[in-house]
Design a protein around this motif. Sequence first.
Motif, PDB file in Angstrom:
ATOM      1  N   ARG A  82      40.227  36.512  38.553  1.00 35.90           N
ATOM      2  CA  ARG A  82      39.762  36.127  39.890  1.00 35.90           C
ATOM      3  C   ARG A  82      38.656  35.115  39.642  1.00 35.90           C
ATOM      4  NH1 ARG A  82      42.203  39.410  43.536  1.00 35.90           N
ATOM      5  NH2 ARG A  82      42.468  41.612  43.081  1.00 35.90           N
ATOM      6  N   TYR A  83      39.066  33.864  39.509  1.00 29.51           N
ATOM      7  CA  TYR A  83      38.134  32.801  39.113  1.00 29.51           C
ATOM      8  C   TYR A  83      38.119  31.720  40.197  1.00 29.51           C
ATOM      9  CZ  TYR A  83      35.903  29.169  36.323  1.00 29.51           C
ATOM     10  OH  TYR A  83      35.039  28.202  35.866  1.00 29.51           O
ATOM     11  N   ILE A 267      31.509  43.080  43.863  1.00 22.79           N
ATOM     12  CA  ILE A 267      31.967  41.909  44.628  1.00 22.79           C
ATOM     13  C   ILE A 267      32.525  40.881  43.650  1.00 22.79           C
ATOM     14  CG2 ILE A 267      31.266  40.076  46.230  1.00 22.79           C
ATOM     15  CD1 ILE A 267      29.076  41.917  47.250  1.00 22.79           C
ATOM     16  N   ASP A 268      33.758  40.383  43.917  1.00 24.47           N
ATOM     17  CA  ASP A 268      34.358  39.439  42.966  1.00 24.47           C
ATOM     18  C   ASP A 268      33.933  37.998  43.258  1.00 24.47           C
ATOM     19  OD1 ASP A 268      35.997  38.306  44.920  1.00 24.47           O
ATOM     20  OD2 ASP A 268      37.758  39.473  44.374  1.00 24.47           O
ATOM     21  N   ALA A 269      34.462  37.056  42.448  1.00 27.22           N
ATOM     22  CA  ALA A 269      34.039  35.653  42.534  1.00 27.22           C
ATOM     23  C   ALA A 269      34.332  35.029  43.897  1.00 27.22           C
ATOM     24  CB  ALA A 269      34.747  34.847  41.453  1.00 27.22           C
ATOM     25  N   LYS A 273      34.627  42.341  48.548  1.00 24.97           N
ATOM     26  CA  LYS A 273      34.089  43.624  48.099  1.00 24.97           C
ATOM     27  C   LYS A 273      35.244  44.508  47.631  1.00 24.97           C
ATOM     28  CE  LYS A 273      30.050  43.653  50.954  1.00 24.97           C
ATOM     29  NZ  LYS A 273      29.504  43.803  52.271  1.00 24.97           N
ATOM     30  N   ALA A 274      35.024  45.258  46.553  1.00 25.44           N
ATOM     31  CA  ALA A 274      36.039  46.238  46.142  1.00 25.44           C
ATOM     32  C   ALA A 274      35.956  47.369  47.161  1.00 25.44           C
ATOM     33  CB  ALA A 274      35.742  46.747  44.750  1.00 25.44           C
ATOM     34  N   LEU A 275      37.087  47.632  47.833  1.00 23.52           N
ATOM     35  CA  LEU A 275      37.071  48.607  48.919  1.00 23.52           C
ATOM     36  C   LEU A 275      37.730  49.890  48.450  1.00 23.52           C
ATOM     37  CD1 LEU A 275      38.436  46.099  51.595  1.00 23.52           C
ATOM     38  CD2 LEU A 275      36.049  46.727  51.242  1.00 23.52           C
TER      39      LEU A 275
END
Length: 417
Positions: A82-83, A267-269, A273-275
């Motif tokens: 996830r870039y 939280i990714d790039a 949010k990771a739910l």
Amino acid sequence: MEHIRGNVIVGQSGGPTAVINSSLVGVFKTAKDRGAKTVYGMRHGIQGLLEEKYVDLSDHIQTSLDIDLLKRTPSAFLGSCRYKLPEADKDNGVYKKIFSILKKLDIEFFFYIGGNDSMDTIRKLSDYALEIGSSIRFIGVPKTIDNDLDITDHTPGFGSAAKYIGSITKEVIRDGLVFDQNMVTIIEIMGRNAGWLTGASALAKCEDCEGPDLIYLPEIPFDVESFIKKVEELHKVKKSIIVAISEGIRTPDGKYISELTDTVEFIDAFGHKALSGSAKYLANMIGAKFGWKTRAIELNTLQRSASHLVSRVDITEAYQVGGAAVKAAFEGLTGQMVILKRVSDDPYICTTDTYDVHKIANVEKKVPREWINETGDFVTQEYLNYVKPLIQAELTPIMVDGLPRHLTLNDKNLKNI
Ligand code: F6P
């Protein structure tokens, strides 16, 4: 065989699906059949490419058995990432690096299999190529269990995840009927801010199964009090209550239910949010209030890796979009994503086309309001008519010693690490 083409590179990006590797095979096989010299695979998408991590796919896909195994292998064979690329006008260092690596590998065609964030990468790279006068063609290959890519009728990966969700919901409903006691089971389903996957729990409602009692999609604000009231009312007429919720349900003031839990936030790039943890939170709340037995079932990665129960329609289309991407690039297109166009539901007919990736990247397609019932706690027949053709038929795993066999990538063949 057609005339000799230049080199190809393909990457996988974002959350995987049970059929993403079928698209990889579609790209590889079509490119080879149409005369590509070398087909490289990026290790962990653009992030790995930046570290010059790639493989020659011919070292790994050698026989027709490899192809059959790879199609049936879940998760991203090449690894994913996830870039988020910066905007080129703000920071073009990364772009210079990518294009110099592509030049070194003599790449003419670049394919990226992913969802809306990944299409952002195709958009930016194809724009940059035009700006610097590079002739490399960039094409997006759609994929995501979330089914939230715009323009395309649906995304490969969704049908298989929907089939799995419909199937396990039926099984969980049966299990809930075993004991003669009050019980509330809450199933938490992925999909971020789109409820396509959660809606698939309604598939369980059929001749031999009454289906879930309540379905909550993220498109509708989730009112905790009204939910508890509905469960209380339902318990007056039945003992086992099954609720399907999306991981992305939010309170009317916009807070994710998962944020009310004590789950550590990641939280990714792309700022997602990771739910997770919403089902557990609500199950605990109901247990504490009424003293009933509750269970929280978080489907988590099971729903996107269940390659033992893929939809044949889905895995076939996943292959087709890979092939269509190669055809489009070899015909000279760039800055496009392959889309699926449904011609009819019954008989189900679907074709491929391409569409400007600028109109697709970063857009989240939601379930239309009219496909959710008025009370906001179930999907309508229109939704079911849409999803049913996508879950049809199966592709049996290749079983070895009682378990599905997969094709795995051996890093000793990495070209540069
Ligand atoms: O994008 C697909 C998806 O499966 C979402 O439904 C989910 O929210 C997310 O990926 C989870 O991503 P990760 O595995 O990186 O936590």
